[in-house]
Scaffold this motif. Structure first.
Motif, PDB file in Angstrom:
ATOM      1  N   MET A  22      -4.263 -37.076  36.153  1.00 48.04           N
ATOM      2  CA  MET A  22      -4.609 -36.833  34.834  1.00 48.04           C
ATOM      3  C   MET A  22      -3.525 -37.116  34.054  1.00 48.04           C
ATOM      4  O   MET A  22      -3.199 -37.290  32.704  1.00 48.04           O
ATOM      5  N   LEU A  23      -2.241 -36.631  34.611  1.00 51.32           N
ATOM      6  CA  LEU A  23      -0.905 -36.811  33.898  1.00 51.32           C
ATOM      7  C   LEU A  23      -0.115 -37.963  34.045  1.00 51.32           C
ATOM      8  O   LEU A  23       0.905 -38.443  33.607  1.00 51.32           O
ATOM      9  N   GLY A  24      -0.677 -39.048  34.728  1.00 50.60           N
ATOM     10  CA  GLY A  24      -0.314 -40.219  34.999  1.00 50.60           C
ATOM     11  C   GLY A  24       0.639 -40.441  36.121  1.00 50.60           C
ATOM     12  O   GLY A  24       1.233 -41.130  36.487  1.00 50.60           O
ATOM     13  N   GLU A  25       0.796 -39.366  37.076  1.00 51.32           N
ATOM     14  CA  GLU A  25       1.482 -39.385  38.022  1.00 51.32           C
ATOM     15  C   GLU A  25       0.976 -40.221  39.269  1.00 51.32           C
ATOM     16  O   GLU A  25      -0.345 -40.113  39.369  1.00 51.32           O
ATOM     17  N   PRO A  26       1.584 -40.933  40.142  1.00 58.22           N
ATOM     18  CA  PRO A  26       1.104 -41.689  41.161  1.00 58.22           C
ATOM     19  C   PRO A  26       0.445 -40.626  42.219  1.00 58.22           C
ATOM     20  O   PRO A  26       1.340 -39.875  42.532  1.00 58.22           O
ATOM     21  N   GLN A  27      -0.448 -40.882  42.797  1.00 60.21           N
ATOM     22  CA  GLN A  27      -1.188 -40.189  43.879  1.00 60.21           C
ATOM     23  C   GLN A  27      -0.986 -40.873  45.299  1.00 60.21           C
ATOM     24  O   GLN A  27      -1.341 -42.290  45.462  1.00 60.21           O
ATOM     25  N   ALA A  28      -0.850 -40.197  46.289  1.00 57.79           N
ATOM     26  CA  ALA A  28      -0.910 -41.065  47.704  1.00 57.79           C
ATOM     27  C   ALA A  28      -2.283 -41.477  48.065  1.00 57.79           C
ATOM     28  O   ALA A  28      -3.322 -40.742  47.393  1.00 57.79           O
ATOM     29  N   PRO A  29      -2.526 -42.180  48.753  1.00 54.46           N
ATOM     30  CA  PRO A  29      -3.897 -42.927  49.195  1.00 54.46           C
ATOM     31  C   PRO A  29      -4.572 -41.822  50.068  1.00 54.46           C
ATOM     32  O   PRO A  29      -3.778 -40.833  50.661  1.00 54.46           O
ATOM     33  N   ALA A  30      -5.789 -41.802  50.071  1.00 56.48           N
ATOM     34  CA  ALA A  30      -6.539 -40.847  50.751  1.00 56.48           C
ATOM     35  C   ALA A  30      -6.374 -40.674  52.122  1.00 56.48           C
ATOM     36  O   ALA A  30      -6.489 -40.098  52.929  1.00 56.48           O
ATOM     37  N   ARG A  31      -6.275 -42.091  52.452  1.00 55.36           N
ATOM     38  CA  ARG A  31      -5.972 -42.087  54.121  1.00 55.36           C
ATOM     39  C   ARG A  31      -4.310 -42.955  54.304  1.00 55.36           C
ATOM     40  O   ARG A  31      -4.090 -44.194  54.521  1.00 55.36           O
ATOM     41  N   GLN A  63     -10.135 -45.912  49.132  1.00 54.92           N
ATOM     42  CA  GLN A  63      -9.346 -44.980  50.353  1.00 54.92           C
ATOM     43  C   GLN A  63      -7.831 -45.490  50.407  1.00 54.92           C
ATOM     44  O   GLN A  63      -7.179 -44.531  50.887  1.00 54.92           O
ATOM     45  N   LEU A  64      -7.520 -46.532  50.348  1.00 55.40           N
ATOM     46  CA  LEU A  64      -6.112 -47.005  50.866  1.00 55.40           C
ATOM     47  C   LEU A  64      -5.188 -47.412  49.551  1.00 55.40           C
ATOM     48  O   LEU A  64      -4.145 -47.567  49.634  1.00 55.40           O
ATOM     49  N   GLY A  65      -5.793 -47.506  48.335  1.00 59.55           N
ATOM     50  CA  GLY A  65      -4.959 -47.791  47.045  1.00 59.55           C
ATOM     51  C   GLY A  65      -4.236 -47.103  46.418  1.00 59.55           C
ATOM     52  O   GLY A  65      -3.548 -47.284  45.723  1.00 59.55           O
ATOM     53  N   GLY A  66      -4.405 -45.658  46.845  1.00 59.99           N
ATOM     54  CA  GLY A  66      -3.876 -44.537  45.979  1.00 59.99           C
ATOM     55  C   GLY A  66      -4.434 -44.346  44.713  1.00 59.99           C
ATOM     56  O   GLY A  66      -5.559 -45.102  44.420  1.00 59.99           O
ATOM     57  N   GLY A  67      -4.063 -43.398  43.741  1.00 65.26           N
ATOM     58  CA  GLY A  67      -4.629 -43.381  42.587  1.00 65.26           C
ATOM     59  C   GLY A  67      -3.539 -42.484  41.512  1.00 65.26           C
ATOM     60  O   GLY A  67      -2.141 -42.869  41.662  1.00 65.26           O
ATOM     61  N   VAL A  68      -3.966 -42.404  40.156  1.00 66.11           N
ATOM     62  CA  VAL A  68      -2.958 -41.926  39.253  1.00 66.11           C
ATOM     63  C   VAL A  68      -3.742 -40.478  38.714  1.00 66.11           C
ATOM     64  O   VAL A  68      -5.012 -40.315  38.632  1.00 66.11           O
TER      65      VAL A  68
END
Length: 463
Positions: free
Chosen positions: A118-127, A111-116
């Motif tokens: 499909m294109l390899g771009e960083p994504q904001a955390p869900a919370r 929930q807090l760690g963010g993600g990547v």
């Protein structure tokens, strides 16, 4: 690396992140020495309290690093590499922490760690608000867990996402002010405000809101959402509850001691696995309580060359595509009926060969294996499948000397994780680990099998 405690594969210390970690360890040792030598004596009461709060803020920020570790472990399928069903299970085994703590850390990282993307771009955390508060050290792991559990109750279909986001901001502010106990009161009030009918459900409202959606994803997994009526929920809970109880596994430490390892799976994963086991039972021929039967018919069309070369895939009657590996997985507990078609698709010949172990063979396997034969697994025989040691498609016979019992998880994952099975000279199944688990690849026999014969096996180690 050894699961459950052991040596770790050395990594060059020139890696920047390890240099940072070593520097932090050095600073922590210096701080510890300073405190133990009376360094706090130079602070007045206000200074001591300020130091204490600053140190707690430092402690609160530590999980931010672990969130990225957990995310990277998931993206690399590190759990699968070590034949563990989840990152939480891997965490519990390698870090030697309680299963509940491992599940909490994995949930927070998700929930807090963010993600990547499909294109390899960083994504904001869900919370994002809660993640920012932890990064600044304002909230600790306990407050994070209280808020995440509360938001999970209302962050479902039917609730306004804007209200959920506003609630996260509100509860994050409370988390920076209150301890876990008082924070729980705030969270409960927020949930009751957003879902006032949750505590006193109305049957008509339940019926109007009921739904169940299940959708196949491109990667082969399934996603869905549901809201059940009170009666349907009670029935499902009654069916899944007993199967979703935590399991205790026996593992061998580096020193050779046998210790109990709690089930590291969080509750949602245990419920998922319970549902899958119920489906396995229902798909077997006969009644749902007869575990020795044959699954119901699943029709997949695949050409023989793809089947033998393990390339390509097959087609279900609904038009869906399954990889050859998935088809072989389904065939693991099914009768295989070969059919020869002409160019127009007409059936020229239809044959039937024995693929499934007979009832008597299955009972003999139960007497020998006592359950899943994979080292350290405690699954009972009622929840196991019959596995051909030499694949049936490769000419393996449906004989006792070519069969062993495996739980669904190990049946579907051991080969991809590099494990192999064979029968030793005493006609007992033993497992050879991959080199990244044991570079000597010493065969292992499950202790239940050894105990059944009331002897120690000289040919292999036990697990």
């Amino acid at each position: 690396m050894e699961l459950g405690g052991g040596s770790v594969v050395p990594v060059p210390l020139s890696v920047p992140v390890l240099l940072r970690l070593a520097a932090m360890a050095t600073e922590l040792e210096a701080l510890t020495a300073e405190v133990e030598s009376g360094g706090l004596d130079h602070l007045d009461d206000g200074g001591l309290l300020a130091f204490w709060q600053e140190f707690e803020g430092f402690r609160n920020r530590m999980p931010v690093v672990e969130h990225r570790v957990v995310r990277d472990a998931g993206s690399r399928d590190l759990a699968g590499r070590y034949c563990q069903p989840s990152v939480a299970r891997l965490m519990a085994q390698t870090l030697r922490i309680p299963a509940g703590e491992a599940a909490r850390r994995a949930r927070a990282a998700e929930q807090l760690g963010g993600g990547v993307s499909m294109l390899g771009e960083p994504q904001a955390p869900a919370r994002p608000a809660l993640a920012a508060a932890q990064r600044s050290g304002q909230v600790g792991p306990e407050q994070v867990e209280v808020v995440l559990r509360g938001l999970a109750k209302v962050d479902v279909r039917g609730f306004d996402p804007v209200a959920i986001a506003a609630g996260e901001e509100l509860l994050t502010g409370y988390a920076a002010t209150f301890g876990p106990k008082d924070l729980q009161v705030c969270v409960d009030r927020f949930v009751d405000t957003l879902d006032p009918d949750g505590s006193r459900p109305d049957e008509e409202l339940q019926a109007d809101r009921r739904f169940f959606e299940l959708r196949a994803q491109r990667d082969g997994s399934w996603r869905g959402e549901f809201r059940l009526t009170g009666t349907a929920g009670a029935k499902l809970a009654a069916v899944l509850g007993p199967l979703a109880r935590p399991r205790v596994s026996l593992v061998t430490t580096a020193g050779g001691r046998r210790v109990e390892e709690p089930d590291p799976r969080p509750y949602p994963q245990r419920m998922h696995d319970a549902l899958e086991e119920i489906c396995d039972r229902l798909l077997r021929a006969g009644s749902a309580t007869e575990w020795g039967g044959v699954p119901a018919t699943v029709i997949v069309t695949i050409d023989e060359e793809s089947l033998r070369s393990r390339t390509g895939g097959g087609t279900t009657t609904g038009g869906g595509r399954l990889s050859t590996a998935a088809v072989l997985g389904l065939a693991g507990q099914a009768e295989v009926v070969p059919a020869v078609l002409d160019d127009a698709g007409a059936v020229l010949t239809l044959g039937r060969r024995r693929r499934i172990a007979s009832r008597d063979q299955t009972l003999a396997l139960v007497a020998r294996d006592r359950g899943c034969s994979f080292p350290g697994c405690d699954r009972p025989p009622e929840w196991c499948e019959r596995h051909h040691i030499r694949a049936w498609i490769d000419g393996g016979l449906t004989d006792l000397d070519n069969l062993t019992l495996l739980c669904a998880y190990h049946h579907h994952h051991f080969a991809a994780r590099g494990w192999t099975c064979r029968l030793n000279p005493d006609r007992l199944p033993e497992w050879v680990p991959p080199r990244h688990v044991d570079r000597h690849q010493k065969p292992i026999i499950d202790r239940r099998i050894l105990a059944a014969g009331l002897r120690e096996e000289p040919h292999a180690a036990a697990a």
